[in-house]
Design a protein around this motif. Sequence first.
Motif, PDB file in Angstrom:
ATOM      1  N   GLU A   1      38.245  36.960  45.689  1.00  0.00           N
ATOM      2  CA  GLU A   1      37.582  37.816  44.725  1.00  0.00           C
ATOM      3  C   GLU A   1      38.463  37.930  43.473  1.00  0.00           C
ATOM      4  OE1 GLU A   1      35.470  42.210  44.560  1.00  0.00           O
ATOM      5  OE2 GLU A   1      36.508  41.562  46.367  1.00  0.00           O
ATOM      6  N   ALA A   2      37.846  37.942  42.305  1.00  0.00           N
ATOM      7  CA  ALA A   2      38.578  38.051  41.045  1.00  0.00           C
ATOM      8  C   ALA A   2      38.390  39.461  40.477  1.00  0.00           C
ATOM      9  CB  ALA A   2      38.086  37.026  40.045  1.00  0.00           C
ATOM     10  N   PHE A   3      39.435  39.950  39.846  1.00  0.00           N
ATOM     11  CA  PHE A   3      39.426  41.288  39.256  1.00  0.00           C
ATOM     12  C   PHE A   3      39.804  41.170  37.783  1.00  0.00           C
ATOM     13  CE2 PHE A   3      40.592  41.598  43.685  1.00  0.00           C
ATOM     14  CZ  PHE A   3      39.701  42.547  44.163  1.00  0.00           C
ATOM     15  N   THR A   4      39.049  41.859  36.948  1.00  0.00           N
ATOM     16  CA  THR A   4      39.355  41.878  35.520  1.00  0.00           C
ATOM     17  C   THR A   4      40.319  43.016  35.244  1.00  0.00           C
ATOM     18  OG1 THR A   4      37.158  41.026  35.013  1.00  0.00           O
ATOM     19  CG2 THR A   4      38.383  42.031  33.202  1.00  0.00           C
ATOM     20  N   LEU A   5      41.392  42.707  34.525  1.00  0.00           N
ATOM     21  CA  LEU A   5      42.396  43.707  34.155  1.00  0.00           C
ATOM     22  C   LEU A   5      41.978  44.405  32.864  1.00  0.00           C
ATOM     23  CD1 LEU A   5      45.629  41.638  34.872  1.00  0.00           C
ATOM     24  CD2 LEU A   5      44.499  43.285  36.367  1.00  0.00           C
TER      25      LEU A   5
ATOM     26  N   GLY B   1      45.968  44.467  44.258  1.00  0.00           N
ATOM     27  CA  GLY B   1      46.987  45.490  44.028  1.00  0.00           C
ATOM     28  C   GLY B   1      47.376  45.587  42.569  1.00  0.00           C
ATOM     29  N   LEU B   2      47.569  44.445  41.941  1.00  0.00           N
ATOM     30  CA  LEU B   2      47.903  44.418  40.514  1.00  0.00           C
ATOM     31  C   LEU B   2      46.772  45.023  39.698  1.00  0.00           C
ATOM     32  CD1 LEU B   2      49.639  43.530  38.089  1.00  0.00           C
ATOM     33  CD2 LEU B   2      48.452  41.334  38.192  1.00  0.00           C
ATOM     34  N   ALA B   3      45.539  44.659  40.025  1.00  0.00           N
ATOM     35  CA  ALA B   3      44.393  45.192  39.297  1.00  0.00           C
ATOM     36  C   ALA B   3      44.337  46.713  39.427  1.00  0.00           C
ATOM     37  CB  ALA B   3      43.100  44.558  39.801  1.00  0.00           C
ATOM     38  N   ALA B   4      44.546  47.216  40.647  1.00  0.00           N
ATOM     39  CA  ALA B   4      44.516  48.662  40.857  1.00  0.00           C
ATOM     40  C   ALA B   4      45.617  49.355  40.061  1.00  0.00           C
ATOM     41  CB  ALA B   4      44.659  48.971  42.348  1.00  0.00           C
TER      42      ALA B   4
END
Length: 68
Positions: A3-7, A17-20
């Motif tokens: 899954e990909a997360f946008t920062l 974790g980084l995204a959160a």
Amino acid sequence: MNEAFTLPNGAVTEDSGLAAEEWASAFYKLKDALGRLRPIPEQLIRNQPVKDLDETLLECDAALDLGE
């Protein structure tokens, strides 16, 4: 496929974790900027000096750009 997360800066990562952490940091920066913005109208009405108005407005503008 991961899954990909946008920062907040628009970059994409697969590290949840980084995204959160990035979004939490952005949230608290926004909260601080809004806290500094709230007393400004009353200060202006009372003809009191407003400290760091330009810096506060820049922080609010930056918050509006989050995730765009």
